[in-house]
Write an enzyme that holds these catalytic residues in place. Structure first.
Site, PDB file in Angstrom:
ATOM      1  N   GLU A 165      24.800  80.611  66.616  1.00  0.00           N
ATOM      2  CA  GLU A 165      25.671  81.402  65.743  1.00  0.00           C
ATOM      3  C   GLU A 165      25.018  82.688  65.246  1.00  0.00           C
ATOM      4  O   GLU A 165      25.605  83.772  65.388  1.00  0.00           O
ATOM      5  CB  GLU A 165      26.148  80.540  64.556  1.00  0.00           C
ATOM      6  CG  GLU A 165      27.065  79.391  64.945  1.00  0.00           C
ATOM      7  CD  GLU A 165      26.327  78.096  65.242  1.00  0.00           C
ATOM      8  OE1 GLU A 165      26.940  77.019  65.107  1.00  0.00           O
ATOM      9  OE2 GLU A 165      25.127  78.157  65.607  1.00  0.00           O
ATOM     10  N   CYS A 204      23.953  77.284  59.490  1.00  0.00           N
ATOM     11  CA  CYS A 204      24.819  78.248  60.182  1.00  0.00           C
ATOM     12  C   CYS A 204      26.178  78.351  59.499  1.00  0.00           C
ATOM     13  O   CYS A 204      26.813  79.405  59.536  1.00  0.00           O
ATOM     14  CB  CYS A 204      24.992  77.843  61.641  1.00  0.00           C
ATOM     15  SG  CYS A 204      23.485  78.011  62.625  1.00  0.00           S
ATOM     16  N   ALA A 212      11.976  61.635  96.008  1.00  0.00           N
ATOM     17  CA  ALA A 212      12.250  62.078  97.367  1.00  0.00           C
ATOM     18  C   ALA A 212      11.974  60.921  98.311  1.00  0.00           C
ATOM     19  O   ALA A 212      11.033  60.138  98.099  1.00  0.00           O
ATOM     20  CB  ALA A 212      11.376  63.277  97.723  1.00  0.00           C
ATOM     21  N   ARG A 249      12.372  71.191  86.553  1.00  0.00           N
ATOM     22  CA  ARG A 249      11.308  70.979  85.566  1.00  0.00           C
ATOM     23  C   ARG A 249      11.412  71.972  84.408  1.00  0.00           C
ATOM     24  O   ARG A 249      11.185  71.616  83.247  1.00  0.00           O
ATOM     25  CB  ARG A 249       9.940  71.130  86.236  1.00  0.00           C
ATOM     26  CG  ARG A 249       9.580  70.023  87.205  1.00  0.00           C
ATOM     27  CD  ARG A 249       8.237  70.302  87.871  1.00  0.00           C
ATOM     28  NE  ARG A 249       7.858  69.267  88.826  1.00  0.00           N
ATOM     29  CZ  ARG A 249       6.767  69.310  89.563  1.00  0.00           C
ATOM     30  NH1 ARG A 249       5.926  70.342  89.457  1.00  0.00           N
ATOM     31  NH2 ARG A 249       6.490  68.326  90.405  1.00  0.00           N
ATOM     32  N   ASP A 258      -1.419  61.756  94.592  1.00  0.00           N
ATOM     33  CA  ASP A 258      -0.825  63.089  94.801  1.00  0.00           C
ATOM     34  C   ASP A 258      -1.565  64.198  94.062  1.00  0.00           C
ATOM     35  O   ASP A 258      -1.455  65.370  94.431  1.00  0.00           O
ATOM     36  CB  ASP A 258       0.638  63.087  94.360  1.00  0.00           C
ATOM     37  CG  ASP A 258       1.510  62.176  95.218  1.00  0.00           C
ATOM     38  OD1 ASP A 258       1.012  61.725  96.277  1.00  0.00           O
ATOM     39  OD2 ASP A 258       2.667  61.923  94.843  1.00  0.00           O
TER      40      ASP A 258
END
Length: 323
Positions: free
Chosen positions: A22, A59, A129, A159, A175
Site C-alpha cells: 500500500e 497500512c 529430478a 530458488r 553432490d
C-alpha cells in the site's frame, strides 16, 4: 490504485520487514504526479491492509490519512493481529470496502503467507529430478547429472523465489551442492541441511559465505556468523521438528531438494503443498536410486524444456488453503 479506469500507481511488498504494497503504491502515484487524484481513487489490494504496528506502521491508518474513498480487498488477512481489524478500521473511517473480489486467485497469490499463518509451518515445495525409469541417481558415488542446462536455470529461478532450501546428509556429501542462485539473478535462499551427527566437513560448498546455513542435528545448538546449528531430538518426528523450527524462525517457504529418503519422509507425513518433478525423457539408468513415490497427488501442469519434462503436482486429497 485506479482513477477513472486508469492506473495511477502500483506497488508490492518488496522485502520482508520493509514497506508493504500500500505505501509503495501510494508513493508511486505521488511520484507520478498524481497526488491530487489519490483522494478520488480506488485502491485494489490482494490482501486486507494491516491494522497493527509490526515492522512497519498500519497500512489501514495510511489509507485513512490519504483519504482514499474506496478499497477493494481480495481476501482477509489470516494473521491474528489483523484478520478483519484492517477492514473494520477502514469502515470506521468512512471508507467504502468491497471484500472477496477474485478471492481464490488472491489466496493463491499469497499462498505462502496463508499457509504460514493457518497451518503454522512454511509452504513446502518438493523438487527432484529423475530419469525416464524414475531413478534419482546411479549406484556409484559419482554424481548423476539428469537435467539440461536450460532446466538448471529454471531451478535456480525457483530458488530465488523461496525463503529456504533443504537437503539431507548424503546429498551434501555426494553432490557437494552450493544451493545458491548463481545461474539466475536473485536472492539466495537460506540453506538447510539435516546432519544429525555433524559428520559433514566444513569445507563443503554449503558452508561457504554465499548464504546463511542452518544445520539440523542432535549434538548442539549454537549460532555462528553464517551457520546456525539447530538441535533436534531423535524421539520426536524429524519432519515436524524441522517445520516447527522454520515456523519459529519465521521462514515462510522451503524447497526440499533431496535426497530420496528425505523427500519420501515429507510425502509420508503428508507435509507438502507442491511438488515439481523433472524427468529427463532421454535418460535411463539401471540399478539406480529409486525416486520418491506419491501417496496421493494431482497433476496441475506440465512443460517441456528440450529433453526434460517438468510436472507440477499438489496433494490430491485435501484443499491447499485451510481457513
Amino acid at each position: 490504485m485506479v482513477y477513472n479506469d486508469r492506473i495511477i500507481g502500483e506497488g508490492y511488498h518488496q522485502k520482508y520487514g520493509e514497506a508493504h504494497a500500500e505505501p509503495n503504491c501510494i508513493k508511486q502515484a505521488a511520484d507520478n504526479g498524481h497526488s491530487d487524484l489519490i483522494p478520488r481513487s480506488t485502491l485494489y489490494v490482494s490482501l486486507e491492509p494491516c491494522a497493527h504496528f509490526g515492522k512497519t506502521p498500519p497500512c489501514a491508518d495510511l489509507i485513512t490519512r490519504y483519504k482514499i474513498p474506496k478499497v477493494v480487498v481480495g481476501c482477509r488477512d489470516p494473521f491474528k493481529e489483523v484478520n478483519g481489524k484492517g477492514i473494520e478500521k477502514l469502515k470506521d473511517a468512512g471508507i467504502q470496502v468491497e471484500l472477496g473480489i477474485l478471492e481464490k486467485e488472491c489466496k493463491e497469490l499469497n499462498k505462502r503467507f496463508f499457509g504460514f499463518h493457518t497451518l503454522h509451518r512454511p509452504y513446502i515445495i518438493l523438487k527432484w529430478a529423475q530419469t525416464l525409469n524414475c531413478k534419482m541417481a546411479g549406484q556409484g558415488s559419482d554424481r548423476l547429472y539428469i537435467t539440461n542446462e536450460f532446466t538448471n536455470r529454471v531451478v535456480h529461478k525457483w530458488r530465488s523465489e523461496e525463503a529456504s532450501i533443504l537437503i539431507g546428509t548424503n546429498t551434501a556429501l555426494v553432490d557437494n551442492p552450493e544451493l545458491t542462485t548463481r545461474l539466475w539473478t536473485g536472492n539466495n535462499p537460506i540453506r538447510l541441511i539435516v546432519d544429525m551427527d555433524l559428520k559433514l566437513p566444513l569445507h563443503l560448498k554449503i558452508f561457504n559465505a554465499e548464504a546463511r546455513t542452518i544445520v539440523f542435528n542432535k549434538v548442539k545448538h549454537e549460532e555462528g556468523r553464517n551457520i546456525l546449528f539447530y538441535q533436534v531430538t531423535e524421539d520426536v518426528n524429524l519432519i515436524h521438528q524441522i517445520t516447527n523450527a522454520l515456523y519459529q524462525l519465521e521462514i515462510l517457504s522451503v524447497i526440499v531438494e533431496g535426497g530420496a529418503k528425505l523427500l519420501q519422509a515429507f510425502i509420508d507425513e503428508d507435509m507438502w503443498d507442491e511438488a515439481r518433478v523433472i524427468t529427463n525423457e532421454g535418460l535411463i539408468v539401471n540399478n539406480g536410486l529409486q525416486a520418491p513415490q506419491f501417496i496421493s497427488a494431482s497433476k496441475l501442469d506440465e512443460e517441456k524444456i528440450f529433453t526434460d519434462k517438468v510436472e507440477l503436482f499438489r496433494p490430491g486429497h485435501r484443499s491447499l488453503h485451510r481457513t
